[in-house]
Design an enzyme around this catalytic site. Structure first.
Site, PDB file in Angstrom:
ATOM      1  N   LYS A  34     -26.918 -37.520 102.553  1.00 31.36           N
ATOM      2  CA  LYS A  34     -27.576 -38.365 101.554  1.00 31.36           C
ATOM      3  C   LYS A  34     -27.573 -37.662 100.197  1.00 31.36           C
ATOM      4  O   LYS A  34     -27.258 -36.467 100.108  1.00 31.36           O
ATOM      5  CB  LYS A  34     -29.011 -38.678 101.983  1.00 31.36           C
ATOM      6  CG  LYS A  34     -29.925 -37.469 102.085  1.00 31.36           C
ATOM      7  CD  LYS A  34     -31.305 -37.876 102.566  1.00 31.36           C
ATOM      8  CE  LYS A  34     -32.220 -36.651 102.656  1.00 31.36           C
ATOM      9  NZ  LYS A  34     -33.585 -37.006 103.076  1.00 31.36           N
ATOM     10  N   TYR A 257     -33.371 -25.551  69.463  1.00 32.57           N
ATOM     11  CA  TYR A 257     -34.569 -26.346  69.193  1.00 32.57           C
ATOM     12  C   TYR A 257     -35.842 -25.512  69.335  1.00 32.57           C
ATOM     13  O   TYR A 257     -35.995 -24.738  70.285  1.00 32.57           O
ATOM     14  CB  TYR A 257     -34.644 -27.525  70.158  1.00 32.57           C
ATOM     15  CG  TYR A 257     -33.606 -28.590  69.916  1.00 32.57           C
ATOM     16  CD1 TYR A 257     -33.585 -29.318  68.730  1.00 32.57           C
ATOM     17  CD2 TYR A 257     -32.645 -28.873  70.878  1.00 32.57           C
ATOM     18  CE1 TYR A 257     -32.642 -30.300  68.509  1.00 32.57           C
ATOM     19  CE2 TYR A 257     -31.690 -29.858  70.671  1.00 32.57           C
ATOM     20  CZ  TYR A 257     -31.697 -30.571  69.475  1.00 32.57           C
ATOM     21  OH  TYR A 257     -30.757 -31.544  69.257  1.00 32.57           O
ATOM     22  N   MET A 305     -29.226 -30.998  75.465  1.00 27.53           N
ATOM     23  CA  MET A 305     -28.723 -32.001  76.399  1.00 27.53           C
ATOM     24  C   MET A 305     -27.375 -31.625  76.996  1.00 27.53           C
ATOM     25  O   MET A 305     -27.143 -31.802  78.193  1.00 27.53           O
ATOM     26  CB  MET A 305     -28.620 -33.362  75.727  1.00 27.53           C
ATOM     27  CG  MET A 305     -28.008 -34.439  76.634  1.00 27.53           C
ATOM     28  SD  MET A 305     -28.025 -36.085  75.928  1.00 27.53           S
ATOM     29  CE  MET A 305     -29.738 -36.531  76.234  1.00 27.53           C
TER      30      MET A 305
END
Length: 347
Positions: A34, A257, A305
Protein backbone atom coordinates in the site's frame (compact mmCIF):
# COMPACT_ATOMS: atom_id res chain seq x y z
CA UNK A 1 18.73 13.91 -13.32
CA UNK A 2 18.09 17.29 -11.62
CA UNK A 3 14.96 16.06 -9.81
CA UNK A 4 14.21 14.14 -6.65
CA UNK A 5 14.70 10.49 -7.50
CA UNK A 6 14.00 7.28 -5.63
CA UNK A 7 16.20 4.39 -6.74
CA UNK A 8 15.03 0.98 -5.60
CA UNK A 9 17.41 -1.94 -5.22
CA UNK A 10 15.44 -5.04 -6.19
CA UNK A 11 18.11 -7.35 -4.71
CA UNK A 12 17.66 -5.73 -1.30
CA UNK A 13 13.92 -6.38 -1.39
CA UNK A 14 14.47 -9.99 -2.42
CA UNK A 15 17.00 -10.40 0.39
CA UNK A 16 14.55 -8.96 2.94
CA UNK A 17 11.72 -11.22 1.79
CA UNK A 18 13.93 -14.29 2.14
CA UNK A 19 15.07 -13.21 5.61
CA UNK A 20 11.50 -12.60 6.79
CA UNK A 21 10.38 -15.96 5.46
CA UNK A 22 13.11 -17.62 7.52
CA UNK A 23 11.69 -16.03 10.67
CA UNK A 24 8.28 -17.60 10.09
CA UNK A 25 8.84 -20.67 7.90
CA UNK A 26 5.40 -22.13 8.62
CA UNK A 27 3.49 -18.97 7.76
CA UNK A 28 2.32 -17.54 4.47
CA UNK A 29 3.71 -14.10 3.68
CA UNK A 30 1.47 -11.25 2.55
CA UNK A 31 3.67 -8.41 1.30
CA UNK A 32 2.25 -4.98 2.06
CA UNK A 33 2.50 -2.69 -0.96
CA UNK A 34 0.00 0.00 0.00
CA UNK A 35 0.99 3.67 -0.28
CA UNK A 36 2.84 2.92 -3.50
CA UNK A 37 4.81 0.17 -1.74
CA UNK A 38 6.01 2.66 0.87
CA UNK A 39 7.18 4.93 -1.99
CA UNK A 40 9.14 2.13 -3.67
CA UNK A 41 6.71 1.79 -6.60
CA UNK A 42 3.90 -0.72 -6.15
CA UNK A 43 3.85 -2.06 -9.71
CA UNK A 44 7.60 -2.68 -9.77
CA UNK A 45 7.55 -4.35 -6.35
CA UNK A 46 4.46 -6.41 -7.23
CA UNK A 47 6.05 -7.68 -10.45
CA UNK A 48 9.27 -8.46 -8.59
CA UNK A 49 7.54 -10.46 -5.82
CA UNK A 50 4.53 -11.89 -7.68
CA UNK A 51 5.82 -15.47 -7.58
CA UNK A 52 7.75 -15.14 -4.32
CA UNK A 53 5.03 -14.21 -1.82
CA UNK A 54 1.57 -15.54 -1.02
CA UNK A 55 -0.30 -12.30 -1.53
CA UNK A 56 -0.22 -8.51 -1.49
CA UNK A 57 -1.86 -6.18 1.02
CA UNK A 58 -3.31 -2.91 -0.26
CA UNK A 59 -5.45 -0.11 1.13
CA UNK A 60 -7.73 0.86 -1.76
CA UNK A 61 -9.76 -0.97 -4.38
CA UNK A 62 -8.29 1.26 -7.09
CA UNK A 63 -4.79 0.05 -6.13
CA UNK A 64 -5.84 -3.58 -6.40
CA UNK A 65 -7.47 -3.06 -9.80
CA UNK A 66 -4.29 -1.40 -11.04
CA UNK A 67 -2.26 -4.42 -9.93
CA UNK A 68 -4.65 -6.82 -11.63
CA UNK A 69 -4.58 -4.78 -14.83
CA UNK A 70 -0.81 -5.29 -14.84
CA UNK A 71 -1.49 -9.05 -15.31
CA UNK A 72 -0.45 -9.96 -11.77
CA UNK A 73 -2.51 -12.90 -10.49
CA UNK A 74 -1.12 -13.07 -6.92
CA UNK A 75 -3.87 -12.89 -4.24
CA UNK A 76 -4.77 -9.30 -3.25
CA UNK A 77 -6.25 -8.21 0.07
CA UNK A 78 -7.89 -4.85 0.82
CA UNK A 79 -6.72 -4.17 4.37
CA UNK A 80 -9.16 -1.28 4.86
CA UNK A 81 -11.95 -3.32 3.34
CA UNK A 82 -14.27 -2.14 0.62
CA UNK A 83 -15.94 1.25 0.89
CA UNK A 84 -19.71 1.52 0.70
CA UNK A 85 -19.54 3.34 -2.63
CA UNK A 86 -17.30 0.65 -4.16
CA UNK A 87 -18.62 -1.67 -6.85
CA UNK A 88 -18.55 -5.12 -5.28
CA UNK A 89 -18.59 -6.65 -8.74
CA UNK A 90 -15.03 -5.38 -9.13
CA UNK A 91 -13.91 -7.42 -6.13
CA UNK A 92 -15.43 -10.54 -7.63
CA UNK A 93 -14.43 -9.86 -11.24
CA UNK A 94 -10.83 -9.07 -10.28
CA UNK A 95 -10.63 -11.76 -7.57
CA UNK A 96 -9.84 -9.31 -4.77
CA UNK A 97 -10.15 -10.28 -1.11
CA UNK A 98 -11.36 -7.80 1.48
CA UNK A 99 -11.32 -7.14 5.20
CA UNK A 100 -14.75 -6.85 6.85
CA UNK A 101 -14.75 -4.55 9.86
CA UNK A 102 -18.18 -2.91 10.29
CA UNK A 103 -21.93 -3.57 10.27
CA UNK A 104 -22.46 -1.59 7.09
CA UNK A 105 -20.20 -3.93 5.14
CA UNK A 106 -22.06 -7.00 6.43
CA UNK A 107 -25.39 -5.38 5.56
CA UNK A 108 -24.12 -4.75 2.05
CA UNK A 109 -23.00 -8.36 1.66
CA UNK A 110 -26.30 -9.67 2.99
CA UNK A 111 -28.08 -7.79 0.22
CA UNK A 112 -25.97 -9.44 -2.48
CA UNK A 113 -27.62 -12.37 -4.17
CA UNK A 114 -24.95 -13.25 -6.73
CA UNK A 115 -23.64 -16.76 -7.21
CA UNK A 116 -19.98 -15.75 -7.21
CA UNK A 117 -18.22 -15.97 -3.88
CA UNK A 118 -16.06 -13.35 -2.18
CA UNK A 119 -13.07 -14.23 0.02
CA UNK A 120 -13.14 -12.11 3.18
CA UNK A 121 -11.08 -11.44 6.29
CA UNK A 122 -13.12 -10.84 9.47
CA UNK A 123 -11.38 -8.03 11.32
CA UNK A 124 -11.25 -8.42 15.08
CA UNK A 125 -10.43 -5.35 17.17
CA UNK A 126 -8.13 -6.78 19.83
CA UNK A 127 -6.91 -3.40 21.04
CA UNK A 128 -5.87 -1.18 18.14
CA UNK A 129 -9.34 0.44 18.29
CA UNK A 130 -9.14 1.65 14.72
CA UNK A 131 -11.04 -0.87 12.61
CA UNK A 132 -12.76 -4.13 13.45
CA UNK A 133 -15.41 -5.66 15.68
CA UNK A 134 -15.03 -5.45 19.43
CA UNK A 135 -14.57 -8.78 21.27
CA UNK A 136 -17.96 -8.60 23.01
CA UNK A 137 -19.80 -8.43 19.66
CA UNK A 138 -17.41 -10.43 17.53
CA UNK A 139 -19.13 -13.85 17.64
CA UNK A 140 -22.49 -12.34 16.68
CA UNK A 141 -20.94 -10.42 13.77
CA UNK A 142 -18.85 -13.37 12.64
CA UNK A 143 -21.98 -15.52 12.52
CA UNK A 144 -23.82 -12.87 10.52
CA UNK A 145 -20.94 -12.72 8.06
CA UNK A 146 -20.88 -16.50 7.75
CA UNK A 147 -24.58 -16.41 6.84
CA UNK A 148 -23.96 -14.14 3.83
CA UNK A 149 -24.46 -16.27 0.73
CA UNK A 150 -21.89 -14.33 -1.26
CA UNK A 151 -19.13 -15.01 1.31
CA UNK A 152 -16.78 -17.93 0.74
CA UNK A 153 -16.14 -20.26 3.70
CA UNK A 154 -14.03 -20.72 5.70
CA UNK A 155 -13.63 -17.11 6.76
CA UNK A 156 -10.17 -15.71 7.37
CA UNK A 157 -9.50 -13.67 10.52
CA UNK A 158 -7.28 -10.63 10.83
CA UNK A 159 -6.27 -8.25 13.61
CA UNK A 160 -3.57 -5.66 14.18
CA UNK A 161 -1.16 -4.88 17.03
CA UNK A 162 -1.01 -1.39 18.48
CA UNK A 163 2.30 -1.65 20.36
CA UNK A 164 4.35 -4.46 18.84
CA UNK A 165 7.31 -2.09 18.52
CA UNK A 166 7.37 -1.64 22.32
CA UNK A 167 8.96 -4.76 23.73
CA UNK A 168 8.27 -3.65 27.30
CA UNK A 169 4.53 -3.26 26.79
CA UNK A 170 2.03 -5.90 27.91
CA UNK A 171 -0.42 -4.78 25.23
CA UNK A 172 0.77 -7.30 22.64
CA UNK A 173 0.26 -10.32 24.88
CA UNK A 174 -3.19 -8.98 25.83
CA UNK A 175 -4.12 -8.68 22.17
CA UNK A 176 -2.90 -12.21 21.46
CA UNK A 177 -5.05 -13.45 24.33
CA UNK A 178 -8.09 -11.66 22.88
CA UNK A 179 -7.50 -13.32 19.52
CA UNK A 180 -7.11 -16.77 21.10
CA UNK A 181 -10.31 -16.31 23.12
CA UNK A 182 -12.24 -15.34 20.01
CA UNK A 183 -10.99 -18.35 18.05
CA UNK A 184 -11.85 -20.67 20.95
CA UNK A 185 -15.36 -19.18 21.12
CA UNK A 186 -16.29 -20.03 17.54
CA UNK A 187 -18.44 -23.15 17.86
CA UNK A 188 -18.04 -24.36 14.28
CA UNK A 189 -14.30 -24.61 13.80
CA UNK A 190 -14.76 -25.43 10.10
CA UNK A 191 -15.69 -21.77 9.60
CA UNK A 192 -12.20 -20.63 10.69
CA UNK A 193 -9.83 -19.98 7.80
CA UNK A 194 -6.42 -18.38 7.91
CA UNK A 195 -5.45 -16.16 10.84
CA UNK A 196 -3.17 -13.12 10.81
CA UNK A 197 -2.15 -10.58 13.42
CA UNK A 198 1.60 -10.11 12.88
CA UNK A 199 2.67 -7.16 10.78
CA UNK A 200 6.35 -6.13 10.79
CA UNK A 201 6.71 -5.57 14.55
CA UNK A 202 4.96 -8.80 15.47
CA UNK A 203 6.93 -10.77 12.91
CA UNK A 204 10.30 -9.52 14.14
CA UNK A 205 9.72 -9.51 17.89
CA UNK A 206 6.79 -11.75 18.83
CA UNK A 207 7.24 -15.26 17.43
CA UNK A 208 4.02 -16.49 19.05
CA UNK A 209 2.07 -14.06 16.86
CA UNK A 210 3.08 -15.51 13.50
CA UNK A 211 -0.04 -17.71 13.07
CA UNK A 212 -0.92 -18.78 9.49
CA UNK A 213 -0.10 -15.49 7.80
CA UNK A 214 2.46 -12.74 8.41
CA UNK A 215 2.04 -9.26 6.91
CA UNK A 216 5.40 -7.45 6.75
CA UNK A 217 5.32 -3.91 5.45
CA UNK A 218 8.17 -1.56 6.21
CA UNK A 219 10.64 -4.40 6.84
CA UNK A 220 10.30 -5.51 3.21
CA UNK A 221 12.06 -2.30 2.29
CA UNK A 222 14.83 -2.62 4.88
CA UNK A 223 13.52 -0.25 7.55
CA UNK A 224 13.28 -1.29 11.20
CA UNK A 225 10.03 -0.54 13.08
CA UNK A 226 12.03 -0.20 16.27
CA UNK A 227 14.27 2.60 17.51
CA UNK A 228 17.29 0.47 16.63
CA UNK A 229 18.35 -1.05 13.29
CA UNK A 230 17.89 -4.68 12.26
CA UNK A 231 21.28 -5.62 10.76
CA UNK A 232 19.82 -8.44 8.67
CA UNK A 233 17.59 -6.05 6.74
CA UNK A 234 18.98 -4.24 3.69
CA UNK A 235 17.61 -0.75 2.87
CA UNK A 236 16.11 -0.85 -0.60
CA UNK A 237 15.77 2.87 -1.26
CA UNK A 238 18.24 5.52 -2.26
CA UNK A 239 16.66 8.98 -2.19
CA UNK A 240 18.81 11.37 -4.15
CA UNK A 241 19.11 14.48 -6.27
CA UNK A 242 22.02 16.64 -7.48
CA UNK A 243 23.80 19.91 -6.95
CA UNK A 244 22.34 22.75 -9.03
CA UNK A 245 25.13 25.23 -8.39
CA UNK A 246 27.99 26.02 -5.99
CA UNK A 247 28.23 29.56 -4.60
CA UNK A 248 30.82 31.55 -2.68
CA UNK A 249 29.45 32.63 0.68
CA UNK A 250 30.97 35.15 3.10
CA UNK A 251 31.21 35.09 6.88
CA UNK A 252 28.28 36.85 8.54
CA UNK A 253 25.89 36.25 5.61
CA UNK A 254 22.64 34.39 6.10
CA UNK A 255 20.91 32.14 3.58
CA UNK A 256 17.31 31.21 2.81
CA UNK A 257 13.89 32.10 4.18
CA UNK A 258 13.86 33.67 7.61
CA UNK A 259 17.66 33.87 7.62
CA UNK A 260 17.73 31.27 10.37
CA UNK A 261 21.38 30.35 9.67
CA UNK A 262 24.36 32.65 9.36
CA UNK A 263 27.77 31.40 8.31
CA UNK A 264 30.52 31.90 10.90
CA UNK A 265 33.21 31.88 8.18
CA UNK A 266 33.82 32.17 4.48
CA UNK A 267 32.67 28.99 2.78
CA UNK A 268 31.08 27.48 -0.30
CA UNK A 269 27.39 26.59 -0.37
CA UNK A 270 25.78 24.02 -2.61
CA UNK A 271 22.18 24.41 -3.78
CA UNK A 272 20.44 21.03 -4.16
CA UNK A 273 17.37 20.19 -6.26
CA UNK A 274 15.28 18.95 -3.33
CA UNK A 275 12.62 20.49 -1.11
CA UNK A 276 9.44 19.96 0.85
CA UNK A 277 7.54 19.68 -2.43
CA UNK A 278 9.54 16.48 -3.00
CA UNK A 279 8.68 15.15 0.45
CA UNK A 280 11.74 16.37 2.33
CA UNK A 281 10.63 17.88 5.67
CA UNK A 282 10.54 21.69 5.82
CA UNK A 283 11.37 21.60 9.52
CA UNK A 284 14.39 19.31 9.19
CA UNK A 285 16.73 19.76 12.20
CA UNK A 286 19.69 22.08 11.76
CA UNK A 287 22.88 20.37 10.52
CA UNK A 288 21.08 17.29 9.21
CA UNK A 289 23.70 15.68 6.94
CA UNK A 290 23.51 14.60 3.32
CA UNK A 291 26.10 12.56 1.44
CA UNK A 292 28.07 14.17 -1.39
CA UNK A 293 31.10 12.51 -2.96
CA UNK A 294 31.50 10.16 -0.02
CA UNK A 295 31.39 12.74 2.75
CA UNK A 296 28.67 14.10 5.00
CA UNK A 297 27.84 17.80 4.74
CA UNK A 298 25.19 19.69 6.74
CA UNK A 299 21.98 21.28 5.49
CA UNK A 300 21.93 24.97 6.40
CA UNK A 301 19.03 27.39 6.37
CA UNK A 302 15.37 26.52 5.86
CA UNK A 303 14.22 23.91 3.37
CA UNK A 304 12.44 25.57 0.43
CA UNK A 305 9.79 23.99 -1.78
CA UNK A 306 12.26 22.64 -4.33
CA UNK A 307 15.71 23.60 -3.03
CA UNK A 308 17.92 23.13 -0.01
CA UNK A 309 21.34 24.57 0.75
CA UNK A 310 24.31 22.65 2.14
CA UNK A 311 27.61 23.91 3.55
CA UNK A 312 30.31 22.29 1.42
CA UNK A 313 33.27 24.00 3.09
CA UNK A 314 35.72 26.54 1.68
CA UNK A 315 38.03 23.97 0.11
CA UNK A 316 35.44 21.70 -1.47
CA UNK A 317 36.03 20.21 -4.91
CA UNK A 318 32.39 19.43 -5.60
CA UNK A 319 30.78 20.51 -8.87
CA UNK A 320 27.33 21.25 -10.18
CA UNK A 321 25.69 17.99 -11.23
CA UNK A 322 27.28 15.91 -8.46
CA UNK A 323 24.97 13.38 -6.82
CA UNK A 324 23.44 14.14 -3.39
CA UNK A 325 22.12 11.24 -1.29
CA UNK A 326 19.62 11.73 1.54
CA UNK A 327 19.17 9.44 4.53
CA UNK A 328 15.83 7.59 4.56
CA UNK A 329 14.29 6.82 7.94
CA UNK A 330 10.75 5.79 8.85
CA UNK A 331 9.61 9.39 9.36
CA UNK A 332 10.86 10.48 5.94
CA UNK A 333 9.57 7.35 4.24
CA UNK A 334 6.04 8.21 5.37
CA UNK A 335 6.32 11.63 3.76
CA UNK A 336 7.50 10.14 0.48
CA UNK A 337 4.66 7.65 0.10
CA UNK A 338 2.38 10.05 -1.75
CA UNK A 339 4.98 12.33 -3.33
CA UNK A 340 5.29 12.21 -7.10
CA UNK A 341 8.98 11.45 -7.40
CA UNK A 342 10.66 9.49 -10.15
CA UNK A 343 10.87 5.86 -9.06
CA UNK A 344 13.55 3.76 -10.72
CA UNK A 345 13.56 -0.01 -10.17
CA UNK A 346 17.24 -0.90 -10.33
CA UNK A 347 17.33 -4.13 -12.32
Amino acid sequence: MAIATIEVDRNAILHNVNYLKQLAPSSELIAIIKANAYAHGKLGVAKLLADKVDGFGLARLSEAVEIRNANISTPLILLEGFFLHDDLNLLIDYNIQTAIHCDEQIDRLQSEAGQNLLTVWFQLDTGMHRLGFRPEEAIEKFTALANCKVVRKPINIISHFSSADDLTSSQTTKQLAQLTHFLDSIADKTLIGKCSIAATGGLLAWEQSHKNVIRPGIALYGVSPFDYPIPELKPAMTFKSELIVIRQHKAGEAVGYGQIWTSPKDTKLGVVAMGYGDGYPRNIPENTPVLINGRRVPIVGRVSMDMIVVDLGANCQDRAGDEVIFGVKDSLLKRLQNIQVLVVMNF
